[in-house]
Design an enzyme around this catalytic site. Structure first.
Site, PDB file in Angstrom:
ATOM      1  N   TYR A  57       0.837  -1.209   0.000  1.00  0.00           N
ATOM      2  CA  TYR A  57       0.000   0.000   0.000  1.00  0.00           C
ATOM      3  C   TYR A  57       0.874   1.261   0.000  1.00  0.00           C
ATOM      4  CZ  TYR A  57      -3.985  -3.067   1.082  1.00  0.00           C
ATOM      5  OH  TYR A  57      -4.946  -4.051   1.055  1.00  0.00           O
ATOM      6  N   SER A 202     -13.130  -3.748   0.967  1.00  0.00           N
ATOM      7  CA  SER A 202     -13.957  -2.882   0.111  1.00  0.00           C
ATOM      8  C   SER A 202     -15.447  -2.970   0.477  1.00  0.00           C
ATOM      9  CB  SER A 202     -13.763  -3.239  -1.372  1.00  0.00           C
ATOM     10  OG  SER A 202     -12.409  -3.170  -1.751  1.00  0.00           O
ATOM     11  N   LEU A 209     -21.055   2.337  -2.626  1.00  0.00           N
ATOM     12  CA  LEU A 209     -22.242   2.129  -1.785  1.00  0.00           C
ATOM     13  C   LEU A 209     -22.525   3.308  -0.851  1.00  0.00           C
ATOM     14  CD1 LEU A 209     -21.728  -1.682  -1.078  1.00  0.00           C
ATOM     15  CD2 LEU A 209     -23.594  -0.667  -2.401  1.00  0.00           C
TER      16      LEU A 209
HETATM   17  N1  LIG Z   1      -6.793  -8.001   0.503  1.00  0.00           N
HETATM   18  C1  LIG Z   1      -7.017  -7.346  -0.615  1.00  0.00           C
HETATM   19  O1  LIG Z   1      -6.732  -7.801  -1.730  1.00  0.00           O
HETATM   20  C2  LIG Z   1      -7.654  -5.987  -0.516  1.00  0.00           C
HETATM   21  C3  LIG Z   1      -8.164  -5.348  -1.661  1.00  0.00           C
HETATM   22  C4  LIG Z   1      -8.777  -4.115  -1.509  1.00  0.00           C
HETATM   23  C5  LIG Z   1      -8.862  -3.533  -0.240  1.00  0.00           C
HETATM   24  N2  LIG Z   1      -8.341  -4.159   0.847  1.00  0.00           N
HETATM   25  C6  LIG Z   1      -8.420  -3.571   2.204  1.00  0.00           C
HETATM   26  O2  LIG Z   1      -9.746  -3.145   2.457  1.00  0.00           O
HETATM   27  C7  LIG Z   1      -9.753  -1.757   2.790  1.00  0.00           C
HETATM   28  C8  LIG Z   1     -11.028  -1.098   2.335  1.00  0.00           C
HETATM   29  O3  LIG Z   1     -11.249  -1.307   0.959  1.00  0.00           O
HETATM   30  P1  LIG Z   1     -11.197  -0.141  -0.118  1.00  0.00           P
HETATM   31  O4  LIG Z   1     -10.435   0.989   0.436  1.00  0.00           O
HETATM   32  O5  LIG Z   1     -10.803  -0.792  -1.395  1.00  0.00           O
HETATM   33  O6  LIG Z   1     -12.722   0.249  -0.347  1.00  0.00           O
HETATM   34  P2  LIG Z   1     -13.944   0.738   0.556  1.00  0.00           P
HETATM   35  O7  LIG Z   1     -13.637   0.618   1.974  1.00  0.00           O
HETATM   36  O8  LIG Z   1     -15.115   0.047   0.024  1.00  0.00           O
HETATM   37  O9  LIG Z   1     -14.040   2.275   0.110  1.00  0.00           O
HETATM   38  C9  LIG Z   1     -13.147   3.218   0.617  1.00  0.00           C
HETATM   39  C10 LIG Z   1     -13.307   4.521  -0.159  1.00  0.00           C
HETATM   40  O10 LIG Z   1     -14.662   4.944  -0.176  1.00  0.00           O
HETATM   41  C11 LIG Z   1     -14.745   6.353   0.014  1.00  0.00           C
HETATM   42  N3  LIG Z   1     -15.405   6.546   1.325  1.00  0.00           N
HETATM   43  C12 LIG Z   1     -15.076   5.989   2.524  1.00  0.00           C
HETATM   44  N4  LIG Z   1     -15.950   6.325   3.478  1.00  0.00           N
HETATM   45  C13 LIG Z   1     -16.863   7.120   2.899  1.00  0.00           C
HETATM   46  C14 LIG Z   1     -18.006   7.779   3.384  1.00  0.00           C
HETATM   47  N5  LIG Z   1     -18.407   7.681   4.650  1.00  0.00           N
HETATM   48  N6  LIG Z   1     -18.723   8.522   2.510  1.00  0.00           N
HETATM   49  C15 LIG Z   1     -18.368   8.634   1.209  1.00  0.00           C
HETATM   50  N7  LIG Z   1     -17.270   8.021   0.696  1.00  0.00           N
HETATM   51  C16 LIG Z   1     -16.528   7.263   1.534  1.00  0.00           C
HETATM   52  C17 LIG Z   1     -13.305   6.873  -0.025  1.00  0.00           C
HETATM   53  O11 LIG Z   1     -12.910   7.097  -1.381  1.00  0.00           O
HETATM   54  P3  LIG Z   1     -13.314   8.418  -2.231  1.00  0.00           P
HETATM   55  O12 LIG Z   1     -13.442   9.551  -1.265  1.00  0.00           O
HETATM   56  O13 LIG Z   1     -12.201   8.575  -3.203  1.00  0.00           O
HETATM   57  O14 LIG Z   1     -14.598   8.049  -2.926  1.00  0.00           O
HETATM   58  C18 LIG Z   1     -12.544   5.672   0.499  1.00  0.00           C
HETATM   59  O15 LIG Z   1     -11.198   5.660   0.143  1.00  0.00           O
HETATM   60  C19 LIG Z   1      -8.478  -1.222   2.141  1.00  0.00           C
HETATM   61  O16 LIG Z   1      -8.063   0.006   2.714  1.00  0.00           O
HETATM   62  C20 LIG Z   1      -7.537  -2.363   2.403  1.00  0.00           C
HETATM   63  O17 LIG Z   1      -7.068  -2.305   3.744  1.00  0.00           O
HETATM   64  C21 LIG Z   1      -7.760  -5.380   0.714  1.00  0.00           C
END
Ligand SMILES: NC(=O)c1ccc[n+]([C@@H]2O[C@H](COP(=O)([O-])OP(=O)(O)OC[C@H]3O[C@@H](n4cnc5c(N)ncnc54)[C@H](OP(=O)(O)O)[C@@H]3O)[C@@H](O)[C@H]2O)c1
Length: 309
Positions: A57, A202, A209
């Site tokens: 990351y 995610s 969402l």
């Molecule tokens: N193991 C794996 O392969 C893998 C893959 C992906 C993720 N992950 C882990 O899972 C975590 C979370 O997944 P993710 O970051 O991909 O997606 P997520 O949690 O579904 O979405 C996060 C994004 O949504 C937006 N957001 C967050 N809270 C919000 C709110 N209250 N209101 C409006 N927008 C909001 C922000 O982006 P914007 O402001 O740009 O819209 C934020 O960066 C990652 O940080 C990582 O630790 C792991």
């Protein structure tokens, strides 16, 4: 089977992929170091104790942020990071070496959870998992996890670990209202029976969402490819229902409802947050529950908007 003690009383965590990542999340544009500091502080103040990161990351920047922030943190937290078995990592010793580099960035003597990031690379699963067992026995990690492992890969991992007397603590998988394959292919059921915690990554479908993106304003960059105008149009009935359900719960936001749905399914959501406003909302996803009827309605709508024609 019982879940690992690191998950005891942990209903909600936070993912830190965006902390320093420029490739997907555009760190430095729209959010900065100060936003990360505030996001961390608000997480801690609101009882978040589970932080997920990975060596990849922000090319190590996420781990470095956490290393700096944890120094002033007054409470113990569960720190989870990950090893990426790149195809060019051809020696098993790459795993302990990478772990030591992660620990140096985190400035910690050990981590609570070390996860195989994904089942890629040229060495067999067994080789890497035996290396996981080595660093576990050496006291550098408190629990072993995997990520993106399917049912067979999960069972294979459990067998390798079992032979060394170590339980498999978790499988980190993409899981949210627009991605529910694990509910249908037996993986979720197996993990529940085997005491393997499902860490849902995610949980907001990368922000979709939250309801702030739509056909008229799709997300830019990599996200815009998967979540394009056509897809965003198709999911609107679900987004509308999520927003409406939030109103039944003292005006919870769409993001809070979507994350709570994951909690109701028994998985541990780790939503990402880039700034104070997002984390302030996301911490309000825990400590309450959707009704069974609301979960069933969301399941039904999610099936109908995601089904392939
Ligand atoms: N193991 C794996 O392969 C893998 C893959 C992906 C993720 N992950 C882990 O899972 C975590 C979370 O997944 P993710 O970051 O991909 O997606 P997520 O949690 O579904 O979405 C996060 C994004 O949504 C937006 N957001 C967050 N809270 C919000 C709110 N209250 N209101 C409006 N927008 C909001 C922000 O982006 P914007 O402001 O740009 O819209 C934020 O960066 C990652 O940080 C990582 O630790 C792991």
């Amino acid at each position: 089977m019982e879940e690992n003690k690191i998950f005891k009383d942990v209903e909600l965590g936070i993912g830190t992929w965006a902390w320093g990542d420029r490739l997907v999340w555009n760190f430095g544009q729209g959010y900065s170091d100060q936003d990360i500091v505030e996001t961390f502080q608000i997480s801690i103040d609101n009882g978040i104790r589970f932080f997920d990161t990975a060596e990849i990351y922000g090319q190590g920047r996420s781990e470095q942020f956490l290393g700096r922030l944890l120094k002033t943190c007054p409470v113990p937290v569960v720190l989870a990071t990950k090893f990426m078995p790149y195809p060019w990592r051809l020696s098993p010793s790459a795993l302990p070496k990478a772990l030591k580099a992660s620990l140096a960035r985190l400035d910690l003597p050990k981590v609570q959870l070390y996860q195989m990031h994904m089942p890629i690379g040229l060495l067999p699963i067994k080789t890497w998992i035996n290396q996981m067992a080595e660093v576990y026995d050496a006291g550098l990690i408190e629990a072993v996890g995997v990520s993106n492992y399917d049912l067979n890969q999960t069972i294979e991992t459990e067998k390798v670990l079992q032979a060394r007397g170590i339980p498999l603590a978790s499988n980190q998988l993409e899981y949210h209202l627009l991605e529910r394959r694990i509910e249908k292919n037996g993986l979720m059921q197996h993990c529940k029976e085997a005491g393997i915690k499902i860490i849902a990554y995610s949980p907001l479908a990368m922000g979709i969402l939250s309801g702030k993106y739509g056909p008229e304003n799709p997300p830019s960059g990599v996200r815009g490819v998967q979540y394009n105008k056509e897809f965003l149009t198709r999911i609107q009935p679900l987004i509308r229902a999520i927003k409406k359900i939030g109103l039944n719960h003292d005006g919870k936001t769409a993001a809070q409802v979507a994350i709570n749905w994951v909690i109701c399914k028994g998985a541990l959501p780790i939503p990402g947050a880039k700034n104070a406003g997002q984390i302030e909302q996301n911490v309000g996803s825990a400590g309450w529950k959707l009704t069974e009827e609301e979960v069933a309605l969301l399941d039904e709508l999610s099936d109908s908007v995601t089904k392939k024609d």
